[in-house]
Design a protein around this motif. Structure first.
Motif, PDB file in Angstrom:
ATOM      1  N   UNK A 299      95.840 -26.593-101.017  1.00 34.62           N
ATOM      2  CA  UNK A 299      95.413 -27.844-101.637  1.00 34.62           C
ATOM      3  C   UNK A 299      95.000 -28.904-100.631  1.00 34.62           C
ATOM      4  N   UNK A 300      94.906 -28.531 -99.337  1.00 37.69           N
ATOM      5  CA  UNK A 300      94.407 -29.462 -98.332  1.00 37.69           C
ATOM      6  C   UNK A 300      92.970 -29.097 -97.982  1.00 37.69           C
ATOM      7  N   UNK A 301      92.249 -30.058 -97.420  1.00 36.89           N
ATOM      8  CA  UNK A 301      90.867 -29.811 -97.026  1.00 36.89           C
ATOM      9  C   UNK A 301      90.821 -29.227 -95.622  1.00 36.89           C
ATOM     10  N   UNK A 302      89.841 -28.387 -95.388  1.00 37.52           N
ATOM     11  CA  UNK A 302      89.680 -27.762 -94.079  1.00 37.52           C
ATOM     12  C   UNK A 302      88.696 -26.623 -94.166  1.00 37.52           C
ATOM     13  N   UNK A 303      88.438 -25.991 -93.052  1.00 39.78           N
ATOM     14  CA  UNK A 303      87.541 -24.842 -93.012  1.00 39.78           C
ATOM     15  C   UNK A 303      88.111 -23.718 -93.877  1.00 39.78           C
ATOM     16  N   UNK A 304      87.327 -23.254 -94.837  1.00 40.56           N
ATOM     17  CA  UNK A 304      87.849 -22.304 -95.824  1.00 40.56           C
ATOM     18  C   UNK A 304      88.205 -20.958 -95.182  1.00 40.56           C
ATOM     19  N   UNK A 305      87.410 -20.497 -94.244  1.00 39.09           N
ATOM     20  CA  UNK A 305      87.737 -19.218 -93.589  1.00 39.09           C
ATOM     21  C   UNK A 305      89.074 -19.322 -92.859  1.00 39.09           C
ATOM     22  N   UNK A 306      89.310 -20.441 -92.196  1.00 33.53           N
ATOM     23  CA  UNK A 306      90.592 -20.632 -91.518  1.00 33.53           C
ATOM     24  C   UNK A 306      91.726 -20.735 -92.527  1.00 33.53           C
ATOM     25  N   UNK A 307      91.478 -21.381 -93.642  1.00 36.36           N
ATOM     26  CA  UNK A 307      92.523 -21.529 -94.661  1.00 36.36           C
ATOM     27  C   UNK A 307      92.900 -20.167 -95.241  1.00 36.36           C
ATOM     28  N   UNK A 308      91.899 -19.334 -95.496  1.00 38.73           N
ATOM     29  CA  UNK A 308      92.195 -18.005 -96.026  1.00 38.73           C
ATOM     30  C   UNK A 308      92.990 -17.175 -95.029  1.00 38.73           C
ATOM     31  N   UNK A 309      92.741 -17.399 -93.745  1.00 39.39           N
ATOM     32  CA  UNK A 309      93.465 -16.653 -92.721  1.00 39.39           C
ATOM     33  C   UNK A 309      94.900 -17.108 -92.556  1.00 39.39           C
ATOM     34  N   UNK A 310      95.181 -18.376 -92.821  1.00 44.13           N
ATOM     35  CA  UNK A 310      96.528 -18.923 -92.632  1.00 44.13           C
ATOM     36  C   UNK A 310      97.331 -19.017 -93.925  1.00 44.13           C
ATOM     37  N   UNK A 311      96.717 -18.695 -95.059  1.00 44.90           N
ATOM     38  CA  UNK A 311      97.380 -18.897 -96.349  1.00 44.90           C
ATOM     39  C   UNK A 311      98.635 -18.060 -96.500  1.00 44.90           C
ATOM     40  N   UNK A 312      98.598 -16.804 -96.081  1.00 41.06           N
ATOM     41  CA  UNK A 312      99.739 -15.908 -96.294  1.00 41.06           C
ATOM     42  C   UNK A 312     100.967 -16.337 -95.496  1.00 41.06           C
ATOM     43  N   UNK A 313     100.774 -17.061 -94.403  1.00 38.87           N
ATOM     44  CA  UNK A 313     101.919 -17.462 -93.581  1.00 38.87           C
ATOM     45  C   UNK A 313     102.631 -18.697 -94.127  1.00 38.87           C
ATOM     46  N   UNK A 314     102.068 -19.338 -95.164  1.00 41.73           N
ATOM     47  CA  UNK A 314     102.698 -20.536 -95.748  1.00 41.73           C
ATOM     48  C   UNK A 314     103.703 -20.074 -96.796  1.00 41.73           C
ATOM     49  N   UNK A 486      79.410 -33.197-104.233  1.00 36.60           N
ATOM     50  CA  UNK A 486      80.421 -32.417-103.506  1.00 36.60           C
ATOM     51  C   UNK A 486      79.928 -32.203-102.084  1.00 36.60           C
ATOM     52  N   UNK A 487      80.813 -32.401-101.149  1.00 33.81           N
ATOM     53  CA  UNK A 487      80.460 -32.193 -99.747  1.00 33.81           C
ATOM     54  C   UNK A 487      80.455 -30.696 -99.431  1.00 33.81           C
ATOM     55  N   UNK A 488      79.368 -30.235 -98.842  1.00 39.42           N
ATOM     56  CA  UNK A 488      79.315 -28.821 -98.451  1.00 39.42           C
ATOM     57  C   UNK A 488      80.046 -28.586 -97.137  1.00 39.42           C
ATOM     58  N   UNK A 489      80.215 -29.661 -96.368  1.00 36.10           N
ATOM     59  CA  UNK A 489      80.893 -29.542 -95.076  1.00 36.10           C
ATOM     60  C   UNK A 489      81.810 -30.744 -94.896  1.00 36.10           C
ATOM     61  N   UNK A 490      83.105 -30.500 -94.755  1.00 30.86           N
ATOM     62  CA  UNK A 490      84.085 -31.584 -94.609  1.00 30.86           C
ATOM     63  C   UNK A 490      84.782 -31.483 -93.260  1.00 30.86           C
ATOM     64  N   UNK A 491      83.985 -31.284 -92.207  1.00 29.94           N
ATOM     65  CA  UNK A 491      84.572 -31.091 -90.878  1.00 29.94           C
ATOM     66  C   UNK A 491      85.404 -32.296 -90.445  1.00 29.94           C
ATOM     67  N   UNK A 492      84.952 -33.494 -90.770  1.00 28.75           N
ATOM     68  CA  UNK A 492      85.682 -34.688 -90.341  1.00 28.75           C
ATOM     69  C   UNK A 492      86.956 -34.904 -91.149  1.00 28.75           C
TER      70      UNK A 492
END
Length: 550
Positions: A299-314, A486-492
């Motif tokens: 439920x936080x914003x961030x790079x989606x590929x990174x989020x998918x990679x770190x999701x299981x460890x939460x 909708x923002x396509x890129x929310x890097x900031x």
């Protein structure tokens, strides 16, 4: 002396009361003319009634607009009364004038005014308000939840005041004395209720400035979080989240405060957590752990590929219960669809950038028919990304074109947006109200998207004097797409972890992250996410043997 007495007697005789003339009754010919006129008027009104409420209704049912049907539905009964009173009023002229005929005429006029007043009030409170609300949903106006309720309560009062005045005036009641008395009372009351009037005009200022709308989350001066429920004539109704109660703030007091609207420009809200780590720990390792924790929450914003990679460890997420998905599974499904949405948005933005470059090259010196056809062809390719197609219909002798959604097997932006929010609704943390909040929010945005693209299409089809401004319209659309759709890129908006201080045996880290939508979960989504992140920080830092209370 005698002449004086005679004169006085004559004067007294002239002042003697004159007996009233006997009442005149209509003749048989007048009554016959009255009945014929009344019958003809009824037939004419009946024909008009059939044309309006049956033939016109069947025609309006073929159109996509339901405002006309609503007007016919609510005006049907008042229209019958108006037709009846009007027929009697017209027919009454055949009976002549004077005596009881004039009284009946005045009564019919008063009843006609009453029926018209009721109809006008009904048309505004039902049809006009419904149209304004529908119109506001198709625009970016915020007065549908603010200004319309005020008009809905204020205009009928004015209508009835005017109607009652005309009603009594038609009966021959002299209202000049009453008006003078009301004016005097108004001055006295104005001085007595100046604070109330101040609240009223402050409310009007709030309506003009529109710093918030219904459902917005605002921060009060005392730090409490409140939800805008209603802006009234004198007070604004707020809902305090933590206290679960309503508070009524005078408009003057609210207008004089610095209002912090947490829902604008987007419903993303930033939270900051301070955490302590042992001073002998590796700062880089601690930073990476904290970064993975924030990224891993769905439920936080961030790079989606990174989020998918770190999701299981939460670990601090809700498990599956009954027929509900687990938080991890629901989050993974939502993130996968959101990734497709962002990719489609990025593709649309890039297509518009190329489209703008083409217009700038061709518009120099004006557009000839061939150049205009090239622009129109490329714009249709842009519309395919969104999921819109051109529909051409014949209206009489003219052909009219508009954009409509197309049902294709390939992924389109509109289709992906709907799939995304429907997948979001599977989130086990959402509450019942969210089942309406999310669809309403995104369907309104989709409608705005179609309206804006349709306006550009109409400009391209018939540019006229705007042939050198087509690129400006396209650039403004891309800006709206990025800022308000909708923002396509929310890097900031990606999580930020900073080492802020070292005190004694602890290093102080500041962790800042954005929650995706703070209006969900009865406005407690941010608090829940913040709590789950804190728990995961304690677990992971203890697991690495570097956690300290600081």
């Amino acid at each position: 002396m005698i002449y004086t007495l005679i004169a006085q007697a004559a004067e007294s005789t002239s002042k003697a009361p004159v007996a009233p003339a006997p009442p005149t009754f209509p003749t048989a010919a007048q009554i016959t003319a009255f009945l014929y006129t009344f019958g003809a008027s009824v037939i004419v009104c009946f024909v008009i009634y059939i044309l309006l409420f049956y033939i016109l209704r069947s025609f309006l049912r073929r159109t996509e607009k339901d405002t006309g049907l609503l007007i016919l539905a609510i005006s049907q009964i008042p229209a019958i009364a108006i037709f009846l009173f009007l027929s009697l009023k017209i027919s009454l002229f055949q009976l002549g004038s004077g005596g009881i005929i004039d009284w009946i005429g005045q009564g019919l006029t008063a009843l006609l005014i009453a029926a018209l007043t009721y109809l006008i009030s009904l048309l505004f409170t039902e049809a006009a308000v419904a149209y304004l609300k529908d119109y506001a949903r198709k625009t970016e106006a915020v007065w549908d939840d603010v200004l319309i309720p005020l008009l809905q309560n204020f205009i009928p009062v004015i209508t009835y005041i005017i109607g009652i005045s005309l009603f009594f005036s038609s009966l021959g009641v002299d209202l000049s004395g009453i008006g003078l008395a009301i004016g005097s009372i108004t001055v006295v009351l104005g001085l007595a209720v100046k604070d109330i009037l101040s609240d009223f005009f402050s409310g009007l200022v709030l309506l003009v400035d529109t710093p918030f709308k219904f459902g917005d989350v605002i921060s009060m001066p005392d730090g409490s979080i409140a939800i805008i429920k209603q802006i009234g004539i004198r007070v604004t109704k707020l809902y305090l989240i933590n206290e679960h109660c309503e508070v009524y703030v005078p408009n003057t007091s609210l207008g004089g405060q610095n209002i912090v609207n947490l829902s604008r420009p987007t419903t993303h809200y930033a939270y900051t957590i301070q955490v302590s780590v042992r001073v002998d720990a590796d700062a880089v390792v601690a930073t990476n752990i904290l970064q993975e924790i924030i990224i891993g929450h769905p439920d936080t914003l961030g790079d989606i590929d990174e989020k998918l990679g770190c999701l299981d460890s939460f670990a601090a997420l809700r498990e599956a219960e009954g027929d509900k998905l687990s938080k991890k599974e629901a989050g993974r499904l939502r993130l996968l669809v959101e990734k497709d949405v962002n990719n489609q948005l990025q593709k649309l933005e890039e297509a518009f950038e190329g489209f703008v470059m083409e217009i700038k090259q061709l518009e120099k010196g004006g557009l000839n028919p061939e150049e205009l056809r090239s622009i129109q062809k490329n714009y249709l390719e842009v519309l395919n990304i969104v999921g819109l197609a051109v529909i051409t219909e014949r209206k009489g002798k003219r052909l009219r074109s508009r954009l409509e959604e197309q049902q294709t097997g390939k992924a389109t932006l509109i289709g992906l947006i709907r799939e995304w929010y429907q997948t979001w609704l599977k989130d086990p943390d959402l509450v019942f109200e969210d089942q309406n909040i999310l669809p309403d929010e995104w369907e309104q945005k989709i409608e705005l998207l179609k309206i804006k693209l349709n306006k550009i299409f109409q400009k391209i089809s018939n540019p006229g004097v705007d042939e050198t401004r087509l690129d400006d319209y396209s650039i403004k659309f891309v800006e709206w797409l990025h800022d308000n759709f909708k923002e396509s890129n929310t890097a900031w908006k990606e999580p930020q972890v900073q080492l802020t201080d070292i005190q004694g045996a602890a290093m102080q880290f500041s962790v800042r992250f954005y929650v995706d939508n703070i209006q969900l979960e009865h406005w407690r989504r941010g608090n829940r996410v913040q709590n789950e992140v804190r728990r995961e920080m304690v677990r992971r830092l203890r697991q690495a043997y570097i956690y300290t209370l600081g």
